[in-house]
Design an enzyme around this catalytic site. Structure first.
Site, PDB file in Angstrom:
ATOM      1  N   ASP A   5      -5.420   1.889  37.455  1.00 23.75           N
ATOM      2  CA  ASP A   5      -4.412   1.117  38.179  1.00 23.75           C
ATOM      3  C   ASP A   5      -3.072   1.839  38.082  1.00 23.75           C
ATOM      4  O   ASP A   5      -2.595   2.114  36.978  1.00 23.75           O
ATOM      5  CB  ASP A   5      -4.301  -0.274  37.550  1.00 23.75           C
ATOM      6  N   SER A  56      -0.863  -8.981  38.746  1.00 23.02           N
ATOM      7  CA  SER A  56       0.265  -8.092  39.020  1.00 23.02           C
ATOM      8  C   SER A  56       1.588  -8.764  38.645  1.00 23.02           C
ATOM      9  O   SER A  56       1.775  -9.158  37.510  1.00 23.02           O
ATOM     10  CB  SER A  56       0.245  -7.644  40.480  1.00 23.02           C
TER      11      SER A  56
END
Length: 495
Positions: free
Chosen positions: A433, A171
């Site tokens: 995602d 991330s």
């Protein structure tokens, strides 16, 4: 970005006040991890300068943990970037996750490294000026560590570039992993960016749009119906106050303060995980509570008629939010107009750290789609102006530093953004995602520049692992094996 940034835009947590919601906020990285590690790893400290580019005379101690169970002389160092949280939250990845997997396959030394201002740095309370909390300083921390660290109990010189270092992050830390390869190609031998949010953006409308398209159709339809209906009721002066009372917030001044609560049930999508011990069922539970689309309408006590979708959404909000005390107004409980609520700076205000990075460089502000023809699961009232106003409220101009009017996203995107690429830089994305909207575009998958898309995966699904890898789902076993193969291929070329 604890990338929901929430790499990175805000997902309000349903509780009594906006400040309480901020204290519960996570970033793009902050998907929960398993606490099942069975090993205690030694913790060490590395002395870093507070400023790598100007000598301030101040230093700080950077924590790191080491897994040497697989190390053999000649092996690489596998380092995981801790990102925007305490490094102790990453210990499962050192024990049974991606660090241990790669170290085991390569006779490597596993390390997880804490990011400045997070974890132990914060509790020292030595540096109250956050102007050193930026991409450039944090990247220089990692480079300085890699080129100077001496590992206890190991006589060999494992510093870079003498020893190959493989840098991993997920991330926000995934973006940092990609940036490290671009900024320090002679120090970082190889990088893996998992769900790496390398494209900073003022508007992060795609986050909810990916959820809309990936979620069960009935669930998306119900949220879209409810949000549109409430927006319409708020836009009508005759029903504005009635719908606020219906949601348990009578007299609330700001329309966006009401509708910002609707994003909370959607934030559970990011907390989905293939591992039942880590997975959150909150999104699926809220989908079930929203029911199925039908033509039924309900007459409310407030004198408005609503669909079953709006009725069910109000039930979720009223069930999960704390009730406002009778001695307080709705604005006092749920409003965002009082700037002093956001200016507490004691050490319990950990939300301020990632929010500072959001307000200075990363952005990712919640907003509806720019094209009104795109169905939206986010209210039209929750726009960039509303989502970004906390930057002015929480960080008023100071003597030494001022937060810019809007985040300087070019500070991030100049390193490559969507098109970031480098030899021995791997991009790992999840098919569904919500942060994929901010990750590098799909490209050709090659051994030197791998691009892997994990089927049905959400946020950095490759980062955690089980002690018995044969018990992982086939797609997780597959991505782990692919990562082992291309890392071993890279290391074969090390000179």
């Amino acid at each position: 970005m604890n990338l929901k940034l929430n790499l990175v835009s805000l997902v309000p947590i349903l509780c009594a006040s906006r400040l309480d919601r901020l204290n519960g906020i996570s970033s793009p990285t902050a998907t929960p991890v398993s606490k099942r590690q069975t090993t205690s790893f030694p913790v060490f400290n590395f002395t870093q300068p507070l400023d790598h580019f100007t000598d301030t005379g101040f230093t700080w101690s950077q924590r790191y943990f080491v897994n040497s169970r697989h190390y053999k002389p000649g092996g690489p160092v596998i380092v995981l970037d801790g990102g925007e949280t305490s490094v102790t939250d990453r210990l499962p990845f050192l024990d049974t996750g991606i660090v241990d997997i790669l170290a085991n396959a390569t006779n490597g030394l596993g390390v997880i490294l804490e990011h400045r201002y997070y974890g132990a740095f914060l509790v020292t309370d030595r540096y109250r000026i956050c102007s050193w909390l930026n991409n450039e300083q944090a990247a220089a921390d990692s480079a300085n560590f890699m080129t100077n660290v001496k590992f206890a109990g190991i006589t060999a010189d494992l510093t870079a570039p003498r020893t190959p270092w493989i840098y991993y992050g997920g991330s926000y830390a995934g973006a940092r992993s990609a940036h490290m390869k671009v900024l320090y190609p002679d120090i970082v031998f190889g990088s893996i960016a998992s769900s790496g949010v390398t494209e900073a953006a003022i508007s992060n409308w795609g986050y909810y749009d990916i959820i809309r398209r990936a979620a069960p159709a009935n669930c998306s339809a119900q949220f879209i119906t409810a949000v549109k209906e409430v927006d319409d009721l708020l836009s009508n002066p005759e029903t504005n106050s009635k719908v606020k009372s219906f949601f348990g917030m009578p007299g609330l001044t700001s329309d966006a303060d009401l509708t910002s609560f609707f994003a909370g049930p959607l934030g559970g999508w990011q907390s989905k995980n293939w591992d039942p011990a880590v997975n959150s069922n909150s999104f699926s539970n809220n989908c079930a509570a929203m029911g199925s689309p039908n033509n039924a309408t309900i007459d409310t006590f407030q004198g408005i008629v609503v669909s079953n979708a709006t009725w069910n959404l109000a039930t979720i909000v009223n069930r999960t939010s704390s009730r406002c005390p009778k001695t307080s107004t709705s604005d006092e409980c749920f409003g965002t107009s009082n700037a002093t609520d956001f200016q507490q700076t004691d050490l319990s205000q950990t939300w301020r750290l990632w929010q500072f990075q959001v307000c200075t460089q990363w952005a990712y502000f919640d907003s509806p789609p720019p094209d009104p023809s795109i169905p939206s699961m986010l209210s039209k009232f929750v726009d960039v102006d509303y989502s970004s106003k906390i930057c002015k409220q929480a960080y008023p101009p100071g003597e030494f530093f001022q937060v810019p009017p809007m985040p300087n996203v070019e500070d991030v995107n100049k390193l490559g953004g969507f098109n970031i690429a480098h030899d021995r830089l791997a991009i790992i994305d999840g098919e569904v995602d919500p942060w994929r909207f901010d990750c590098p575009h799909i490209r050709e998958d090659t051994p030197l520049r791998p691009f892997k898309l994990i089927p049905n995966a959400v946020h950095h699904y490759d980062e955690n692992g089980l002690a018995d890898h044969s018990q992982e789902p086939p797609e997780i076993q597959a991505i782990h094996q692919q990562e082992v193969e291309f890392v071993k291929g890279w290391l074969a070329d090390f000179k």
